[in-house]
Design an enzyme around this catalytic site. Structure first.
Site, PDB file in Angstrom:
ATOM      1  NE  ARG A   1     -18.908  79.568  51.949  1.00 38.40           N
ATOM      2  CZ  ARG A   1     -19.660  80.121  51.011  1.00 38.40           C
ATOM      3  NH1 ARG A   1     -20.826  79.575  50.695  1.00 38.40           N
ATOM      4  NH2 ARG A   1     -19.276  81.200  50.381  1.00 38.40           N
TER       5      ARG A   1
ATOM      6  CG  HIS B   1     -19.142  82.946  55.823  1.00 43.13           C
ATOM      7  ND1 HIS B   1     -19.274  83.606  54.619  1.00 43.13           N
ATOM      8  CD2 HIS B   1     -18.245  81.953  55.594  1.00 43.13           C
ATOM      9  CE1 HIS B   1     -18.500  83.025  53.705  1.00 43.13           C
ATOM     10  NE2 HIS B   1     -17.872  82.016  54.281  1.00 43.13           N
TER      11      HIS B   1
ATOM     12  CG  HIS C   1     -12.850  73.878  52.028  1.00 40.76           C
ATOM     13  ND1 HIS C   1     -11.704  74.586  51.680  1.00 40.76           N
ATOM     14  CD2 HIS C   1     -13.725  74.802  52.482  1.00 40.76           C
ATOM     15  CE1 HIS C   1     -11.891  75.871  51.934  1.00 40.76           C
ATOM     16  NE2 HIS C   1     -13.103  76.028  52.420  1.00 40.76           N
TER      17      HIS C   1
END
Length: 326
Positions: free
Chosen positions: A60, A64, A188
């Protein structure tokens, strides 16, 4: 004349972007730091053997980074007055910054002043997936580190509350399309999330703030299970598995969940509102096309990693990832 000037400017920008991407290649450090991937992987194996749940957050973190200012390591920078990207609300739940520093220190020991933090983060993300039984891909390298990190620029990050229109707009801003959206959303499949990222679906879907104000698109049994874990809108600490039962394994179970309306976030459910992404979800929910999905995920990760990199003489090679060089 003005329109012609604009067309020329756009063309030059496109050429510059193509040239920047062309400077990224898998063997960029073959002479200057041939051991870099071995160094990163050694640290990753050690870390994930002790804390396998760290794989999701590290993947993640690369997302980002790339969605704000391109993949330039700006998400890693500290700010004395708390105005950096990592201080913004969307990044408050990121973890693993200390581990990234440890990996960077090991890389610096092997090859001083050579490998950027942005490249280290890209390699960490790849290994986080691969060591979680996901696909392996050759990571194009050669990024350099930026020196600017601004908290309010995190508005470019796709929020978990976004609908399909907003998601496609934010992905398009970094040259990613609807296929990339549905493929990368499957990240996810590993990791956890705090209740506050989705609890409005359980208690405050239309702003009424009561137990009956639920998201009707969420499968009822799954909703009740989430309510048993997230007691209220004020729960800021509880963690929930994004892919219950296999949140430490990179697999196609994410698509099975989404197809049954058990995607954790608004953004997961939004994939069912578009014909193309819904068809992709339903195809891979069968579990019969794992190799195809793995190839798609690798391709989309490479494409995302090409988002506006700093290359050549741009930026710098930070000695420490949380501060610019002095």
């Amino acid at each position: 004349m003005a329109s012609r000037s604009l067309m020329v400017a756009l063309l030059l920008a496109a050429v510059a972007a193509t040239c920047a991407r062309a400077q990224l290649h898998e063997k960029f450090y073959s002479e200057s730091c041939p051991s870099v991937e071995d160094v990163v992987r050694r640290e990753m194996v050690r870390a994930l053997s002790l804390a396998p749940s760290l794989a999701g957050p590290l993947l993640r973190m690369h997302f980002h980074d790339c969605f704000v200012r391109g993949c330039d390591g700006s998400v890693l920078l500290d700010s004395a007055n708390k105005t950096a990207e990592k201080d913004a609300q969307p990044n408050q739940t990121l973890r693993g910054f200390g581990f990234v520093e440890r990996v960077k220190a090991a890389v610096e020991k092997a090859c001083p002043d050579t490998v950027s933090c942005a490249d280290v983060l890209a390699l960490i993300a790849r290994d986080a997936v691969w060591l979680s039984k996901g696909p392996f891909w050759e990571v194009p390298l050669g990024r350099r580190d930026g020196s600017v990190s601004i908290s309010n620029e995190t508005d470019a990050l796709p929020p978990p509350t976004a609908n399909f229109t907003v998601l496609t707009q934010l992905f398009a801003a970094v040259n990613l399309d609807a296929k990339d959206l549905v493929v990368l959303s499957a990240g996810h499949t590993i990791g956890t999330s705090h209740c506050f990222s989705f609890s409005d679906r359980l208690y405050n879907f239309t702003g009424m703030e009561n137990p009956s104000d639920i998201d009707p698109t969420l499968e009822p049994q799954y909703m009740m299970r989430l309510k048993s874990k997230c007691a209220s809108l004020n729960d800021n600490t509880t963690l929930v598995e994004m892919d219950p039962g296999s949140f430490k394994t990179f697999d196609t179970d994410y698509f099975k969940l989404v197809s049954k309306r058990r995607g954790l976030f608004h953004s997961d459910g939004a994939l069912l509102t578009d014909p193309f992404t819904r068809a992709y979800v339903q195809r891979h929910a069968t579990g019969a096309f794992k190799d195809e999905f793995f190839a798609d995920f690798a391709a989309s990760m490479i494409k995302m990693g090409n988002a506006n990199p700093l290359t050549g003489s741009q930026g710098e090679i930070r000695k420490k990832c949380n501060v610019v060089n002095h």
